[in-house]
Design an enzyme around this catalytic site. Structure first.
Site, PDB file in Angstrom:
ATOM      1  N   LYS A   1       0.718  -1.235   0.019  1.00  0.00           N
ATOM      2  CA  LYS A   1       0.034   0.121   0.008  1.00  0.00           C
ATOM      3  C   LYS A   1       0.775   1.117  -0.050  1.00  0.00           C
ATOM      4  O   LYS A   1       0.597   2.260  -0.449  1.00  0.00           O
ATOM      5  CB  LYS A   1      -0.833   0.100   1.301  1.00  0.00           C
ATOM      6  CG  LYS A   1      -2.119  -1.087   0.934  1.00  0.00           C
ATOM      7  CD  LYS A   1      -2.989  -0.719   2.327  1.00  0.00           C
ATOM      8  CE  LYS A   1      -4.463  -1.719   2.098  1.00  0.00           C
ATOM      9  NZ  LYS A   1      -5.372  -1.466   3.027  1.00  0.00           N
TER      10      LYS A   1
ATOM     11  N   ASP B   1      -9.989   3.265   1.363  1.00  0.00           N
ATOM     12  CA  ASP B   1     -10.086   2.652   2.557  1.00  0.00           C
ATOM     13  C   ASP B   1     -10.896   3.926   3.376  1.00  0.00           C
ATOM     14  O   ASP B   1     -11.784   3.575   4.246  1.00  0.00           O
ATOM     15  CB  ASP B   1      -8.836   2.276   3.090  1.00  0.00           C
ATOM     16  CG  ASP B   1      -8.233   1.100   2.888  1.00  0.00           C
ATOM     17  OD1 ASP B   1      -9.069   0.082   2.493  1.00  0.00           O
ATOM     18  OD2 ASP B   1      -7.100   0.703   2.748  1.00  0.00           O
TER      19      ASP B   1
END
Ligand code: ATR
Length: 288
Positions: A71, A107
């Site tokens: 990420k 997210d």
């Protein structure tokens, strides 16, 4: 499943990747909408991340979800990132546009949407206490800022990390916040003293997850007006949520964050903003 040679292909990349629920999550929507496409899990060795990402346009992929441990490390290889990626310091979704790779962080949306839907009567003011200072906590802090929460307090076992989060995000998060937002950190020992005065309590640590140590905080000071959310979803009802519920708090479990973060990704790759459905939730729960 419909997959012809003309289908749209997307991926989810991680290392390892076998545990990922993303292919199943997306397959549910692909079937629901009768879309000719697929989301394939790809185990990408960190040492080959750059080559893998550069190959996405050549392979004709629409994009990919990015999970642990890529990420943060994927960011230097992207051609463009949204302000959220900069603010959070992590990218979990890539869209291929021509030969360009565009990184986003969904997210944040996943967290915020789950909390918004789970606590429909909440007033987005007052203080939020976030436990944890890792990647997940960063998305939570950005999501709270996006929801309009003006005062965000971060507590973490390792104080240095909480301090860094507060320092780094205080400036960058202004781009997504509504009005002014203050981000500060407190020592882990101060959590109990804060509980009577907070409107939101979010566990963004791995504590309480199956196989991890429990989250042991004394909830006796927690106000029943506080909305409590755990991003842990294995188990679905954590000790924190059970304790908060017993005190009369509105509680929100963590599975919705996983489900909702996939929506903007599906939209980016397949052009439809899908709805999270209970049947899909049961499907994912059944496979965890
Ligand atoms: P993620 O990207 O999923 O957030 P992470 O970056 O490893 O994962 O962060 C995990 C979080 O859980 C951190 O806030 C971590 O605290 P530290 O920064 O002190 O490591 C927290 N955490 C994990 N195990 C913990 C434990 N036993 N006690 C307290 N906090 C813990």
């Amino acid at each position: 499943m419909t997959l012809t040679g003309a289908g749209t292909v997307a991926a989810v990349i991680g290392w390892p990747i076998a545990h990922s629920k993303s292919p199943q999550l997306h397959q549910y929507w692909l079937d629901r909408h009768g879309i000719d496409g697929v989301v394939v899990p790809l185990a990408i060795d960190p040492a080959q991340l750059e080559q893998a990402l550069r190959a996405l346009p050549a392979l004709g992929l629409a994009g990919c979800s990015v999970t642990i441990p890529h990420k943060e490390s994927c960011i230097p290889f992207l051609d463009e990132v949204t302000p959220l990626v900069t603010g959070v310091g992590a990218c979990n979704m890539i869209k291929v546009s021509g030969d360009r790779l565009i990184g986003d962080n969904t997210d944040v949306f996943g967290f915020a949407e789950n909390l918004r839907l789970g606590a429909p009567d909440a007033r987005w003011d007052g203080t939020a206490l976030v436990l944890g200072a890792g990647g997940a906590a960063r998305a939570v802090v950005a999501g709270l800022a996006e929801l309009g929460v003006p005062d965000i307090v971060v507590a973490n076992r390792t104080v240095k990390r909480a301090e860094q989060l507060a320092d780094q995000m205080a400036g960058s998060i202004k781009a997504v916040a509504h009005g002014n937002v203050s981000i500060r950190f407190v020592p882990w020992e101060d959590i109990s003293a804060l509980l009577p005065n907070i409107r939101f309590l979010i566990n963004a640590t791995s504590l309480g997850m199956a196989g991890q140590p429990p989250l042991t905080i004394d909830l006796s000071g927690l106000s029943s007006d506080c909305v409590v959310n755990d991003i842990v979803y294995q188990p679905l009802e954590t000790d924190l949520l059970r304790g908060a519920s017993a005190r009369g708090c509105v509680t929100v479990d963590g599975l919705g964050m996983l489900l909702h973060q996939a929506r903007p990704a599906f939209k980016a790759w397949f052009g439809i903003d899908p709805t999270v459905e209970d049947q899909q939730r049961q499907l994912i729960l059944g496979s965890t």
